[in-house]
Design a protein around this motif. Structure first.
Motif, PDB file in Angstrom:
ATOM      1  N   LEU A 184     -12.895  -9.418  11.950  1.00 45.41           N
ATOM      2  CA  LEU A 184     -13.005 -10.222  10.736  1.00 45.41           C
ATOM      3  C   LEU A 184     -13.913  -9.606   9.686  1.00 45.41           C
ATOM      4  N   THR A 185     -14.964  -8.954  10.108  1.00 48.58           N
ATOM      5  CA  THR A 185     -15.972  -8.474   9.155  1.00 48.58           C
ATOM      6  C   THR A 185     -15.879  -6.990   8.832  1.00 48.58           C
ATOM      7  N   ILE A 186     -15.203  -6.218   9.683  1.00 47.77           N
ATOM      8  CA  ILE A 186     -15.167  -4.768   9.468  1.00 47.77           C
ATOM      9  C   ILE A 186     -13.734  -4.250   9.360  1.00 47.77           C
ATOM     10  N   ASP A 187     -12.925  -4.521  10.390  1.00 49.27           N
ATOM     11  CA  ASP A 187     -11.596  -3.903  10.463  1.00 49.27           C
ATOM     12  C   ASP A 187     -10.674  -4.341   9.324  1.00 49.27           C
ATOM     13  N   ILE A 188     -10.548  -5.636   9.123  1.00 51.75           N
ATOM     14  CA  ILE A 188      -9.638  -6.116   8.075  1.00 51.75           C
ATOM     15  C   ILE A 188     -10.137  -5.740   6.686  1.00 51.75           C
ATOM     16  N   PRO A 189     -11.432  -5.912   6.354  1.00 51.79           N
ATOM     17  CA  PRO A 189     -11.902  -5.430   5.036  1.00 51.79           C
ATOM     18  C   PRO A 189     -11.664  -3.939   4.828  1.00 51.79           C
ATOM     19  N   ASN A 190     -11.894  -3.124   5.867  1.00 55.07           N
ATOM     20  CA  ASN A 190     -11.640  -1.687   5.742  1.00 55.07           C
ATOM     21  C   ASN A 190     -10.169  -1.397   5.510  1.00 55.07           C
ATOM     22  N   LEU A 191      -9.300  -2.165   6.193  1.00 55.01           N
ATOM     23  CA  LEU A 191      -7.862  -1.978   6.029  1.00 55.01           C
ATOM     24  C   LEU A 191      -7.431  -2.296   4.601  1.00 55.01           C
ATOM     25  N   GLY A 204       0.780  -1.227   0.000  1.00 56.15           N
ATOM     26  CA  GLY A 204       0.000   0.000   0.000  1.00 56.15           C
ATOM     27  C   GLY A 204       0.809   1.273   0.000  1.00 56.15           C
ATOM     28  N   PHE A 205       2.116   1.195  -0.262  1.00 53.53           N
ATOM     29  CA  PHE A 205       2.941   2.401  -0.329  1.00 53.53           C
ATOM     30  C   PHE A 205       4.107   2.143  -1.269  1.00 53.53           C
ATOM     31  N   LEU A 206       4.775   3.224  -1.676  1.00 54.76           N
ATOM     32  CA  LEU A 206       5.980   3.136  -2.491  1.00 54.76           C
ATOM     33  C   LEU A 206       7.170   3.558  -1.649  1.00 54.76           C
ATOM     34  N   ASP A 207       8.165   2.681  -1.545  1.00 53.84           N
ATOM     35  CA  ASP A 207       9.408   3.103  -0.912  1.00 53.84           C
ATOM     36  C   ASP A 207      10.294   3.771  -1.975  1.00 53.84           C
ATOM     37  N   ARG A 208      11.529   4.070  -1.616  1.00 53.95           N
ATOM     38  CA  ARG A 208      12.397   4.809  -2.536  1.00 53.95           C
ATOM     39  C   ARG A 208      12.606   4.053  -3.844  1.00 53.95           C
ATOM     40  N   THR A 248       0.661   3.782   7.377  1.00 51.68           N
ATOM     41  CA  THR A 248       1.014   4.005   5.979  1.00 51.68           C
ATOM     42  C   THR A 248       1.176   2.704   5.215  1.00 51.68           C
ATOM     43  N   SER A 249       0.792   1.575   5.799  1.00 50.13           N
ATOM     44  CA  SER A 249       0.894   0.309   5.084  1.00 50.13           C
ATOM     45  C   SER A 249      -0.078  -0.684   5.676  1.00 50.13           C
ATOM     46  N   VAL A 250      -0.322  -1.766   4.939  1.00 47.69           N
ATOM     47  CA  VAL A 250      -1.177  -2.840   5.426  1.00 47.69           C
ATOM     48  C   VAL A 250      -0.603  -3.431   6.707  1.00 47.69           C
ATOM     49  N   ILE A 251       0.713  -3.563   6.763  1.00 47.10           N
ATOM     50  CA  ILE A 251       1.346  -4.163   7.939  1.00 47.10           C
ATOM     51  C   ILE A 251       1.120  -3.304   9.179  1.00 47.10           C
ATOM     52  N   ASP A 252       1.242  -1.982   9.036  1.00 51.32           N
ATOM     53  CA  ASP A 252       0.954  -1.087  10.170  1.00 51.32           C
ATOM     54  C   ASP A 252      -0.477  -1.291  10.658  1.00 51.32           C
ATOM     55  N   GLY A 253      -1.396  -1.433   9.707  1.00 49.13           N
ATOM     56  CA  GLY A 253      -2.796  -1.631  10.075  1.00 49.13           C
ATOM     57  C   GLY A 253      -3.019  -2.934  10.819  1.00 49.13           C
ATOM     58  N   LEU A 254      -2.381  -4.012  10.364  1.00 53.79           N
ATOM     59  CA  LEU A 254      -2.513  -5.291  11.055  1.00 53.79           C
ATOM     60  C   LEU A 254      -1.967  -5.206  12.475  1.00 53.79           C
ATOM     61  N   LYS A 255      -0.853  -4.492  12.627  1.00 51.79           N
ATOM     62  CA  LYS A 255      -0.301  -4.312  13.975  1.00 51.79           C
ATOM     63  C   LYS A 255      -1.305  -3.608  14.879  1.00 51.79           C
TER      64      LYS A 255
END
Length: 625
Positions: free
Chosen positions: A610-617, A122-126, A239-246
């Motif tokens: 399962l039904t809201i947070d992860i789909p929104n992420l 979900g982001f672009l690094d350098r 700023t990324s999917v991984i941050d959201g999962l954390k």
């Protein structure tokens, strides 16, 4: 005018499958140094030779390096400008504000984002930002945005013209700094807060869960109110999917896992390093089936400490990972480093850690993934007794965290020993990761190979007990020798085709890493939900004062009945439930009254994940164009 380019062939830098062909058709001595060559080939060098080994063009370059072109300095300047919050990541909103200056259509920009954001985080690094700008330049020249055209232009070695972006002069400097500042402010204003996609949760700590149930004192590690040990750390900007999962895990899932002792039944609590870990591949098989040779084939070199021979040579678990210098790292050292995802291994004790080590070497492939070499699975009670650790449990721990699992066989070792059967059985739930490799297939003739393949499928069918057949790759993965045509002159084309397909699956790992982490996270949350439902069912049948010991023994004896009751009441798949005997064995060490009483709010908290947070992420970090 639109140009059409095709992939050049026969130039030594073709498709990813040629990596296998080059590794087999050329007699390679041990390589000493690796050097990234553009985005498509790596040069293997030693004192005697230099061999170009093509790499999958979809495989991104090293995270910390980019090709040093004449555009690099300007690209870096633009990266700093586009990165509105200066965290080293250009998120979707920032990318939209910046790349719309190119004048390209949203459809073209969407293709550019997909090609540059191959990790799907979900982001672009350098590095990926530089690639996106090259793709913008290519599109502005009239070329169609495809992998083939991008690779062809790279192969020409002339570089990409500087892309034209409105608001910048020929040197890449803003023509009107005020306008640029406005653009940055707009991008900054659209940045989403890290927890905005998370539904409000009633429970934010294990202590609070216990207090709601009225048994705070029964919970382990009970803290005084002033101690914020269990309070979630304030999340940084997501700023990324991984941050959201954390954020989801530490705020909503981990407190319930702690309260209901989930790590004792499933796997240890997740740490930051588990989310940030590189993709990895686990190799399993009986001794002398070619596991270490297969790693050498992939890397084009031996890793530090490796030894290849017909006898059992690898006597330890070895994590092969990237580093600029060659060295071996003891297991106890790896297990205490917070930036590495191996801290959970300390639960297996010193007996295992003395048989665990890391091998660091500068191989190009290791910049993207890690490889886990394992001891050969042996048969017989003596070998199992002599191990100072539980081999099956360690394999399960790695299997849970790996992206692919390779089970290696050879035509002369098709039998599945008792221990190997236990290892394969422990992989249930990870069937989508398992790949079977029939190695050394060139050592038998065509008729024997047909019989060997049938015998292998028959043996695997008895162990996996599934109507779906695992994918089997047939080949000879040996970088030191070409495919032998002595016994089967008609098999070479088949082996090469199989090797190309296997390498394709291997090189897709970095691109699918974020998707795999989401998938594993969802499996963990579902397992946690079933776990707390089972304990809630047992807990409500416990007496509050007298006769608790006898009641608990009766509940454990009737555990299958309670499993079935929970399954019917909540309409859950039977296949998602844990093994009843193992669950009973672990639960016997706990007092059921020490668990909190299950409430609807706790169940809803996991249902919302399962039904809201992860789909929104996931939706938050889809293609912004």
């Amino acid at each position: 005018m639109e140009h059409t380019l095709s992939m050049p062939r026969g130039d030594g830098q073709g498709s990813m499958g040629q990596l296998g062909q080059m590794g087999l058709n050329q007699n390679m001595s041990m390589a000493r140094n690796f050097q990234a060559d553009g985005d498509n080939a790596m040069v293997v060098r030693n004192s005697n030779m230099a061999i170009n080994r093509p790499v999958n063009p979809n495989l991104s370059m090293a995270r910390d390096t980019v090709p040093q072109t004449q555009n690099t300095m300007i690209y870096d300047r633009w990266f700093q400008l586009a990165d509105s919050d200066h965290d080293g990541r250009v998120t979707g909103k920032d990318a939209v504000a910046f790349f719309e200056r190119s004048g390209l259509s949203r459809e073209v920009l969407a293709k550019i984002w997909d090609m540059a954001n191959q990790s799907r985080q979900g982001f672009l690094d350098r590095v990926s930002f530089h690639k996106a700008l090259d793709l913008v330049s290519m599109a502005q020249q009239g070329y169609e945005v495809t992998i083939e055209n991008y690779k062809s232009l790279l192969d020409q070695g002339t570089g990409f013209p500087m892309p034209e972006l409105s608001g910048f002069d020929e040197e890449g400097l803003p023509e009107a700094m005020t306008a640029m500042q406005i653009g940055q402010a707009q991008a900054r204003g659209s940045t989403t807060n890290s927890t905005a996609f998370i539904t409000p949760g009633e429970y934010t700590s294990a202590d609070q869960v216990g207090q709601k149930a009225g048994i705070a004192g029964a919970l382990p590690f009970n803290r005084k109110p002033k101690d914020n040990y269990r309070k979630p750390i304030p999340a940084k900007v997501c700023t990324s999917v991984i941050d959201g999962l954390k954020a989801i895990y530490f705020q909503k899932v981990k407190p319930l896992e702690e309260a209901f002792k989930f790590p004792y039944f499933f796997s240890p609590l997740l740490l930051d390093s588990d989310f940030d870990a590189k993709p990895s591949v686990l190799l399993l098989g009986q001794y002398s089936t070619g596991k270490t040779t297969f790693i050498k084939y992939l890397l084009g070199r031996d890793y530090p400490g490796s030894h290849i021979g017909p006898e059992p040579t690898t006597d330890r678990f070895v994590v092969v990972y990237h580093g600029l210098e060659e060295r071996r790292v003891p297991g106890n050292t790896l297990a205490v480093q917070p930036e590495l995802p191996y801290q959970g291994l300390h639960n297996f004790g010193s007996g295992f850690l003395t048989r665990f080590e890391g091998a660091q070497c500068p191989a190009r492939l290791l910049e993207e993934i890690c490889l886990v070499d394992t001891p050969g699975v042996l048969s017989g009670e003596k070998q199992r007794i002599e191990r100072n650790y539980n081999f099956v449990d360690v394999c399960t721990w790695f299997a849970t965290r790996c992206d692919l699992i390779f089970l290696l066989f050879d035509p002369y070792k098709l039998d599945i020993s008792d221990e190997f059967k236990q290892v394969i059985t422990s992989l249930r739930g990870h069937d989508d990761k398992v790949r079977i490799i029939l190695n050394k297939a060139d050592q038998v003739d065509q008729q024997q190979l047909m019989r060997v393949y049938g015998a292998l499928m028959w043996s695997l069918g008895k162990v996996f007990r599934s109507p779906e057949v695992c994918k089997v790759y047939v080949g000879s993965f040996n970088s030191d020798a070409p495919i032998s045509e002595d016994k089967n002159p008609y098999g070479k084309a088949l082996f090469e085709a199989e090797q190309k397909e296997l390498l394709s699956a291997l090189y897709e790992i970095p691109q699918r890493s974020a998707d795999r982490k989401i998938n594993e996270f969802v499996k963990r949350v579902r397992a946690c939900k079933i776990h707390i439902l089972l304990l809630g069912q047992l807990r409500k049948n416990m007496p509050s004062m007298f006769g608790a010991k006898g009641a608990q023994k009766k509940l454990l004896d009737e555990l299958p009945t309670h499993f079935a009751q929970v399954q019917r009441e909540y309409h859950l798949p039977v296949g998602d439930f844990p093994d009843v005997n193992k669950f009973k064995e672990i639960l016997g060490a706990f007092d059921l009254n020490a668990f909190p009483k299950l409430t609807k709010a706790m169940i809803k908290q996991l249902d919302d994940v399962l039904t809201i947070d992860i789909p929104n992420l996931v939706k938050l970090f889809e293609n912004p164009f």
